[in-house]
Design a protein around this motif. Structure first.
Motif, PDB file in Angstrom:
ATOM      1  N   GLU A  37       0.809  -1.209   0.000  1.00  0.00           N
ATOM      2  CA  GLU A  37       0.000   0.000   0.000  1.00  0.00           C
ATOM      3  C   GLU A  37       0.851   1.272   0.000  1.00  0.00           C
ATOM      4  O   GLU A  37       0.319   2.374  -0.077  1.00  0.00           O
ATOM      5  N   LYS A  38       2.146   1.133   0.078  1.00  0.00           N
ATOM      6  CA  LYS A  38       3.019   2.290   0.156  1.00  0.00           C
ATOM      7  C   LYS A  38       3.117   2.999  -1.186  1.00  0.00           C
ATOM      8  O   LYS A  38       2.951   2.386  -2.253  1.00  0.00           O
ATOM      9  N   GLN A  39       3.441   4.286  -1.124  1.00  0.00           N
ATOM     10  CA  GLN A  39       3.617   5.121  -2.316  1.00  0.00           C
ATOM     11  C   GLN A  39       5.027   5.704  -2.307  1.00  0.00           C
ATOM     12  O   GLN A  39       5.616   5.951  -1.254  1.00  0.00           O
ATOM     13  N   GLY A  40       5.585   5.882  -3.496  1.00  0.00           N
ATOM     14  CA  GLY A  40       6.896   6.519  -3.606  1.00  0.00           C
ATOM     15  C   GLY A  40       7.946   5.583  -4.177  1.00  0.00           C
ATOM     16  O   GLY A  40       7.643   4.530  -4.753  1.00  0.00           O
ATOM     17  N   THR A  41       9.189   6.000  -4.020  1.00  0.00           N
ATOM     18  CA  THR A  41      10.326   5.253  -4.578  1.00  0.00           C
ATOM     19  C   THR A  41      10.986   4.422  -3.479  1.00  0.00           C
ATOM     20  O   THR A  41      11.344   4.944  -2.420  1.00  0.00           O
ATOM     21  N   TYR A  42      11.173   3.126  -3.762  1.00  0.00           N
ATOM     22  CA  TYR A  42      11.781   2.201  -2.807  1.00  0.00           C
ATOM     23  C   TYR A  42      12.803   1.313  -3.530  1.00  0.00           C
ATOM     24  O   TYR A  42      12.862   1.257  -4.762  1.00  0.00           O
ATOM     25  N   ILE A  43      13.587   0.579  -2.701  1.00  0.00           N
ATOM     26  CA  ILE A  43      14.528  -0.421  -3.217  1.00  0.00           C
ATOM     27  C   ILE A  43      13.951  -1.802  -2.920  1.00  0.00           C
ATOM     28  O   ILE A  43      13.685  -2.140  -1.758  1.00  0.00           O
ATOM     29  N   LEU A  44      13.754  -2.589  -3.989  1.00  0.00           N
ATOM     30  CA  LEU A  44      13.255  -3.952  -3.848  1.00  0.00           C
ATOM     31  C   LEU A  44      14.451  -4.911  -3.899  1.00  0.00           C
ATOM     32  O   LEU A  44      15.247  -4.876  -4.841  1.00  0.00           O
ATOM     33  N   GLU A  48      19.388  -5.699  -6.125  1.00  0.00           N
ATOM     34  CA  GLU A  48      18.574  -4.568  -5.688  1.00  0.00           C
ATOM     35  C   GLU A  48      18.039  -3.832  -6.913  1.00  0.00           C
ATOM     36  O   GLU A  48      18.809  -3.520  -7.831  1.00  0.00           O
ATOM     37  N   ILE A  49      16.724  -3.567  -6.920  1.00  0.00           N
ATOM     38  CA  ILE A  49      16.075  -2.881  -8.041  1.00  0.00           C
ATOM     39  C   ILE A  49      15.253  -1.717  -7.489  1.00  0.00           C
ATOM     40  O   ILE A  49      14.463  -1.893  -6.550  1.00  0.00           O
ATOM     41  N   GLU A  50      15.446  -0.551  -8.054  1.00  0.00           N
ATOM     42  CA  GLU A  50      14.661   0.616  -7.641  1.00  0.00           C
ATOM     43  C   GLU A  50      13.276   0.560  -8.291  1.00  0.00           C
ATOM     44  O   GLU A  50      13.162   0.353  -9.507  1.00  0.00           O
ATOM     45  N   VAL A  51      12.218   0.736  -7.466  1.00  0.00           N
ATOM     46  CA  VAL A  51      10.841   0.684  -7.975  1.00  0.00           C
ATOM     47  C   VAL A  51      10.095   1.947  -7.545  1.00  0.00           C
ATOM     48  O   VAL A  51      10.350   2.510  -6.467  1.00  0.00           O
ATOM     49  N   VAL A  52       9.179   2.373  -8.402  1.00  0.00           N
ATOM     50  CA  VAL A  52       8.306   3.514  -8.103  1.00  0.00           C
ATOM     51  C   VAL A  52       6.899   2.966  -7.878  1.00  0.00           C
ATOM     52  O   VAL A  52       6.288   2.401  -8.795  1.00  0.00           O
ATOM     53  N   LEU A  53       6.370   3.125  -6.678  1.00  0.00           N
ATOM     54  CA  LEU A  53       5.054   2.606  -6.309  1.00  0.00           C
ATOM     55  C   LEU A  53       4.024   3.726  -6.421  1.00  0.00           C
ATOM     56  O   LEU A  53       4.104   4.749  -5.720  1.00  0.00           O
ATOM     57  N   ASN A  54       3.064   3.531  -7.324  1.00  0.00           N
ATOM     58  CA  ASN A  54       2.019   4.556  -7.540  1.00  0.00           C
ATOM     59  C   ASN A  54       0.648   3.931  -7.753  1.00  0.00           C
ATOM     60  O   ASN A  54      -0.210   4.482  -8.426  1.00  0.00           O
TER      61      ASN A  54
END
Length: 716
Positions: free
Chosen positions: A61-68, A79-85
């Motif tokens: 449910e989080k929003q924004g940019t994270y590291i998966l 490690e992959i950078e993802v943008v959650l929107n």
């Protein structure tokens, strides 16, 4: 208006609760799916795991940019950078296998480790001092390993059809000049250094690393103890002498000093000898070894060794009555080195140092007075960069200064040479995976005396099977300047060369080790000459040769309770045109068939270890001038059965006894012939025998320490 506000409020709530979905399949580079991968957002509690088919689905449910992060044992994390929107993301990561030092393949072609730390161990340090036939000599223990030949009238290390001069010895990576004691003709010698000094060794019978040079056949790298376990004093009382060692150990530094004296005169007066001694071998030595921690993870070592000794022996001359000629030999030797190792930033490691060897031999043969002096100064600096767990690069620079002088003092004649050699090397290891590794290297050098530059390429790889066994292949070119006695007469001679090809299988599992190896060596530019030492002439560099064969080694520490044994067999087919020989001949130092068995059994109720070693070969070739051809004869086979017994009388008191050649077999290593025929046209001869029918050693080793259980084996 209220209706409009309510709609906006519901829209915001709905937006804040919108979920993002991340899904996909995790695979390896071969396209095989990976189950059980841990998948999570860095810095959160949001995560999941991949299914049996490698698929996964993560709702957040989080929003924004994270590291998966994708993480699984045996693989490098990704490690992959993802943008959650609030949308759906499809990610199909490919995880590469991580390289595990304990399970990854190692290159074993031509290499035999002796340590308590490496997994590809063939011998441990304690094995070196407990092999019955070794009598505490490092080389005596290695002569029970595959690829070596027991040349009893010499005592040095002969490897796969190569002369002893083709083996180089290093201590903490630095070259040791004149590592063996000086001796008279056909009187065996020993290494100068105490085996208790070393924590392990790397013995290569060929195809070795680009880091090592100046050897056509073999490199023996000895590594000194880092830090002793405790402060202690060690007293040694032996049938041939005695000594004392004191160790002071602190948290960040330590100091060890020792002094030893030996004299075989009392022993030889009790035990029958084959040789005619005027004065039995005698000598003394002193050593100092200091270690200091350097910074957080570095270390500096300083080691110094000095010794002096001599002998007087009558050597009979074929065809001449009487005791023969008297050889009076005196030797003075010193060796010193400083070495360091430092772990730097960004996965860099640095090590190197400087060593100096100084040897003086004084010969008085009848009325001929000779003096030889040999010096070697070696400096070295190496840097190793771990770019990843798969790729590392080692590069280094070295300089060698060789000085040699020989003087005929009775004639006021002398000659000498000096050679400065600069060397650079680089070597890279690349792990494709835990089962396959490649190594490539180059070593280049330049000699000011020979006015020659050279480059030696080396390549090897190893593949590991699922059962733990591994197959290695090594190939390379190796260069070495000829021996000093010839270079001082003809300084323009250039490098002798050998090309190696080695195929090896190695398996160490459940207390058992199997090692099988096939090899081929091709020699070029060997020296040919006429005359004998101090009177060589007509020196040319047109000789050639080869050595080929296979080795087998089996060690078992599991099958029999409290018993450890190993079996070695080597077949060597070696021929060369060299020295005074104008034909291709089998050298006298290269028996075709060599074998050994070593068994050690511990009896706990008696606090004793019993050892037995048996060495055998099919005989040594020699040249008989009474027959046509060259190297046209062969001795009977060599055999030596040795027994050893070690008794732990008290935790700090060890009694060790050993006897070589128990049955007193008359081993003959060749024949010495008269240079001229007698009145019947026959060249008379005398056999070259071992110094005595057997050698008996008795030693009592007492350790003085606050820890009453400490003894001299603790630091090995």
């Amino acid at each position: 208006m209220k209706i409009l506000l309510a709609i906006c409020f519901l829209f915001v709530i709905n937006l804040s609760e919108a979920q993002s979905i991340i899904k996909g399949t995790v695979k390896d580079p071969k396209g095989i799916t990976i189950p059980g991968v841990n998948i999570y957002l860095k810095g959160t509690f949001e995560g999941t795991s991949s299914e049996i088919d490698g698929t996964y689905s993560l709702e957040v449910e989080k929003q924004g940019t994270y590291i998966l992060i994708f993480q699984s044992m045996g693989y490098n994390p990704q490690e992959i950078e993802v943008v959650l929107n609030g949308t759906e993301l499809i990610l199909n990561p490919v995880l590469r296998e991580s390289i595990n030092e304990m399970t990854a393949v190692t290159i074993s072609a031509g290499a035999m480790e002796a340590s308590d730390e490496k997994k590809a161990v063939v011998l441990r340090p304690i094995d070196i001092v407990t092999v019955p036939s070794a009598m505490g000599d490092i080389i005596g223990a290695f002569q029970t390993l595959p690829g070596t030949a027991n040349v009893g009238n010499d005592g040095r290390l002969f490897v796969r059809g190569g002369d002893a001069s083709e083996t180089a010895i290093f201590i903490d990576g630095l070259k040791v000049g004149n590592a063996f004691g000086t001796t008279a003709a056909n009187v065996p010698t020993r290494t100068r250094f105490n085996p208790n000094l070393f924590k392990g060794s790397f013995f290569s019978t060929g195809g070795y690393s680009a880091e090592y040079g100046h050897a056509l056949s073999s490199a023996l790298a000895l590594n000194t103890v880092d830090f002793p376990q405790r402060s202690q004093g060690d007293i040694s009382l032996m049938s041939v002498g005695g000594g004392f060692t004191q160790t002071l150990a602190g948290e960040k530094n330590s100091l060890t000093a020792s002094a030893n004296y030996f004299d075989l005169l009392p022993y030889q007066s009790l035990v029958r000898q084959n040789f005619d001694w005027e004065r039995a071998t005698y000598g003394w030595d002193m050593e100092v070894s200091a270690r200091q921690k350097w910074g957080k993870n570095g270390m500096v070592k300083v080691f110094a060794h000095t010794e002096a000794g001599g002998m007087q022996i009558w050597q009979p001359i074929p065809g001449i009555e009487g005791r023969g000629q008297l050889v009076n030999l005196k030797n003075h030797y010193s060796f010193a080195q400083t070495s360091f190792r430092q772990f730097g930033k960004n996965e860099w490691t640095y090590y190197g140092g400087i060593s100096f060897s100084h040897n003086v031999d004084e010969y008085l043969v009848d009325q001929v007075d000779m003096r030889n002096q040999n010096q070697v100064l070696h400096s070295k600096l190496v840097g190793v960069k771990e770019f990843s767990d798969r790729f590392s690069l080692k590069s280094g620079i070295e300089s060698y200064l060789f000085k040699y002088e020989e003087r005929l003092r009775s004639e006021n004649l002398g000659r000498n040479f000096q050679d400065l050699q600069a060397t650079i090397f680089t070597e890279a290891d690349y792990y494709i995976n835990n089962s396959l590794v490649l190594r490539g290297g180059l070593r280049g050098g330049n000699s000011t005396l020979a006015n020659q530059a050279w480059v030696d390429p080396r390549l090897s790889f190893a593949y590991k099977f699922k059962d733990g066994g591994q197959l290695s292949l090594a190939a390379g070119q190796f260069s070495q300047m000829p021996v000093e006695e010839l270079r001082v007469i003809e300084p323009s001679v250039r490098n002798v060369r050998s090309d190696h090809l080695i195929l090896n299988y190695f398996l160490s599992k459940n207390g058992r080790t199997v090692r099988a190896e096939a090899f081929y060596k091709d020699y070029k530019n060997l020296l040919t000459y006429e005359g004998f030492r101090f009177q060589y002439h007509t020196i040319n560099q047109v000789g050639e040769g080869f050595a080929r064969g296979f080795d087998f080694f089996y060690r078992d520490q599991k099958s029999f309770k409290n018993t450890d044994f190993w079996i070695t067999y080597s077949f060597v087919d070696s021929k060369r045109q060299y020295a005074q020989f104008t034909e291709w001949v089998q050298p006298g130092f290269a028996p075709r068939n060599n074998g050994s068995i070593v068994v050690k059994h511990f009896i706990s109720t008696l606090k004793s270890q019993l050892g037995i070693s048996f060495s055998i070969n099919d005989g040594y070739t020699y040249h008989d001038p009474n027959l046509p051809g060259q190297m046209n004869s062969k001795t009977k086979g060599f055999q030596d059965l040795s027994l050893g017994w070690s008794y732990l009388a008290k935790p700090n008191l060890i009694i060790h006894m050993a006897c070589s050649n128990v049955f007193g077999r008359d081993n003959i290593f060749g024949y010495q012939f008269s240079p001229i025929p007698n009145e019947n046209g026959v060249y008379e001869s005398l056999p070259v025998r071992q110094t005595a029918p057997r050698f008996i050693f008795l030693g009592i080793f007492l350790t003085l320490s606050k820890d009453k259980t400490a003894n001299q084996l603790n630091n090995l």
